[in-house]
Design a protein around this motif. Sequence first.
Motif, short mmCIF file in Angstrom:
data_model
loop_
_atom_site.label_atom_id
_atom_site.label_comp_id
_atom_site.label_asym_id
_atom_site.label_seq_id
_atom_site.Cartn_x
_atom_site.Cartn_y
_atom_site.Cartn_z
N UNK A 290 0.90 -1.13 0.04
CA UNK A 290 -0.03 -0.01 0.10
C UNK A 290 0.89 1.08 -0.12
N UNK A 291 2.14 1.29 0.57
CA UNK A 291 3.05 2.52 0.55
C UNK A 291 3.46 2.40 -0.69
N UNK A 292 3.75 1.28 -1.28
CA UNK A 292 4.70 1.53 -2.92
C UNK A 292 3.51 1.87 -3.78
N UNK A 293 2.68 1.51 -3.68
CA UNK A 293 1.37 1.55 -4.86
C UNK A 293 0.58 2.94 -4.56
N UNK A 294 1.26 3.87 -4.12
CA UNK A 294 0.63 5.15 -3.79
C UNK A 294 0.01 5.80 -5.26
N UNK A 295 1.11 5.68 -6.10
CA UNK A 295 0.92 6.19 -7.62
C UNK A 295 1.12 5.04 -8.53
N UNK A 296 0.02 4.22 -9.04
CA UNK A 296 0.37 3.19 -9.81
C UNK A 296 0.36 3.43 -11.38
N UNK A 297 1.35 2.64 -12.10
CA UNK A 297 1.13 2.79 -13.59
C UNK A 297 0.93 1.09 -14.10
N UNK A 298 0.27 0.82 -15.02
CA UNK A 298 0.16 -0.45 -15.64
C UNK A 298 0.25 -0.53 -17.07
N UNK A 299 1.39 -1.38 -17.22
CA UNK A 299 1.76 -1.49 -18.77
C UNK A 299 1.21 -2.50 -19.40
N UNK A 300 0.48 -2.44 -20.76
CA UNK A 300 -0.11 -3.53 -21.22
C UNK A 300 0.86 -4.35 -22.08
N UNK A 301 0.70 -5.79 -22.30
CA UNK A 301 1.67 -6.32 -23.16
C UNK A 301 1.80 -5.91 -24.50
N UNK A 302 2.82 -6.35 -25.22
CA UNK A 302 2.80 -5.78 -26.64
C UNK A 302 1.46 -6.34 -27.55
N UNK A 303 1.24 -7.57 -27.16
CA UNK A 303 0.25 -8.15 -28.03
C UNK A 303 -1.09 -7.36 -28.07
N UNK A 304 -1.38 -6.69 -27.09
CA UNK A 304 -2.34 -5.91 -26.86
C UNK A 304 -2.35 -4.59 -27.49
N UNK A 305 -1.49 -4.28 -27.98
CA UNK A 305 -1.06 -2.83 -28.59
C UNK A 305 -0.45 -3.03 -29.91
N UNK A 306 -0.83 -3.71 -30.92
CA UNK A 306 -0.11 -4.16 -32.14
C UNK A 306 0.27 -2.96 -32.88
N UNK A 431 -11.13 -3.27 -36.80
CA UNK A 431 -9.99 -4.31 -36.81
C UNK A 431 -9.29 -4.32 -35.28
N UNK A 432 -9.81 -3.60 -34.30
CA UNK A 432 -9.48 -3.53 -33.01
C UNK A 432 -8.23 -2.70 -32.59
N UNK A 433 -7.83 -1.81 -33.45
CA UNK A 433 -6.75 -0.83 -33.30
C UNK A 433 -7.26 0.31 -32.47
N UNK A 434 -6.81 0.61 -31.54
CA UNK A 434 -7.33 1.51 -30.63
C UNK A 434 -6.84 2.98 -30.96
N UNK A 435 -5.68 3.32 -31.38
CA UNK A 435 -5.39 4.77 -31.89
C UNK A 435 -4.22 5.24 -30.96
N UNK A 436 -3.51 6.05 -31.42
CA UNK A 436 -2.43 6.83 -30.78
C UNK A 436 -2.80 7.47 -29.46
N UNK A 437 -4.04 8.36 -29.65
CA UNK A 437 -4.26 9.20 -28.47
C UNK A 437 -3.83 10.47 -28.45
N UNK A 438 -2.98 10.87 -29.37
CA UNK A 438 -2.24 11.98 -29.71
C UNK A 438 -3.09 13.00 -30.19
N UNK A 439 -3.00 14.19 -29.37
CA UNK A 439 -3.95 15.59 -29.69
C UNK A 439 -3.48 15.97 -31.15
N UNK A 440 -4.24 16.30 -31.79
CA UNK A 440 -3.89 16.85 -33.29
C UNK A 440 -4.65 18.14 -33.59
#
Length: 441
Positions: A290-306, A431-440
């Motif tokens: 609980x002390x270490x996870x005050x600010x969490x980040x989760x990284x998805x596997x490469x297969x989920x972000x082709x 095709x299940x491609x989420x997109x980059x999410x970069x503002x344009x």
Amino acid sequence: MQHDIGRIAILEDDPIMGESLLQRLTLEGHRVEWWTKGEQALRQLSRADGAFDLVICDIRLPDMNGEDVFRQSSRESATPFLFMSGYGDIDQAVRLMRSGAVDFITKPFEMSALLDRISTSLRARPAGAVEGGLGISRAMRDAEMILRRYASHPLPVLIQGETGTGKEVSARFLHQASGRAGSPFMAVNCAAIPAELLESELFGHEKGAFTGAHQLHRGYAERAGDGILFLDEIGDMPPPLQVKLLRLMEDGRFHRLGSETPIPFKARIVCATHHDIGSEASTFRKDLYFRLSALPVSLPPLRDRPEDILWLAQRFLEEIMQVRETPVRGIGVLAEDAMLEHPWPGNARELRNRLERAAALSENPLLMPADLFPDKAPSPPAQVGTLSDARDAAERRQILRALSATGGQISQAARELGVSRTTLWEKMARFGIEGGGRSET
């Protein structure tokens, strides 16, 4: 100190505080608007269409909660919010930052402290942000955004993800995005160091502390200074050492083995693990988790972000060519197709390793599938599919190539592909491609 200049909105119902902030920020050169009610803020933010660089928002308002203003406005714009409250505590700060706030300050505060927070927030604007390097997928862009939000705070960060997803790269990104970039980044792999040596490596030891301790040794915690202590594979840390790490975090000091002299600990702790150390089945100490996870980040596997595969492959290959003599100058189309079809159980680390081996052994200027996947047996004759299936597969690969070539810019990728932006979005969704999410713009 020179502060960055921007257009700032103040949402504060207290007339004395509001007037004070308006006058001081105007004197600092900012363009400032002051609102006293949440509904007023929502109307102005919806009309401004991203024109504000920062909203300084009180939590308690006469008509609604400041968090509600933030959540409603974030549906239409990505204007950063810096919250201030006389009722703040660490739980509230963590909740707001997890929701997307860029910063949090507790009343009463010194004006100089607020000015520094404002300057840090303005420097984090996209035009001046740390150059990304995690990926072009929406998931990795989101991870970069989260890491930038976390960068200015001293709380521990816990990065979780499968082996090879880029946890240390993310920790180094956090380091470079923070005010500690000029201080040390000390990485400790808790799984690679034998348990009986890990305590000495982490905290150091005095000469003669144990057999073989022939001289003074300063551990990673001491050498980190006021930088970052990165504890990789924290889930493999032995239980006795978990207790000492918890004490380090609570006391803010430690002792070298064989010494009674306390040494102040000034570094920020960032941890990474591929284990689910917060689960009920885990033997990892829950109080430490609980002390270490005050600010969490989760990284998805490469297969989920082709969409990251070809982008990462090109970056890795460019880095490899800079340090290695090789005839390889690029990746062939067939090799790209093979990479897009591979499941990548080893994630980005496997991708880099395959490219390094191919660059060392290939004699061709363009890598072929056999260069990258020499361990794969020849594929059996493929079943005949429909023309529609073949067309969909080809379109998906071409979209991923275009996204890689444009760094995830949807509009630019659409132009390269000769379709409208709307058509590209529709095909990406299909095709299940989420997109980059970069503002344009």
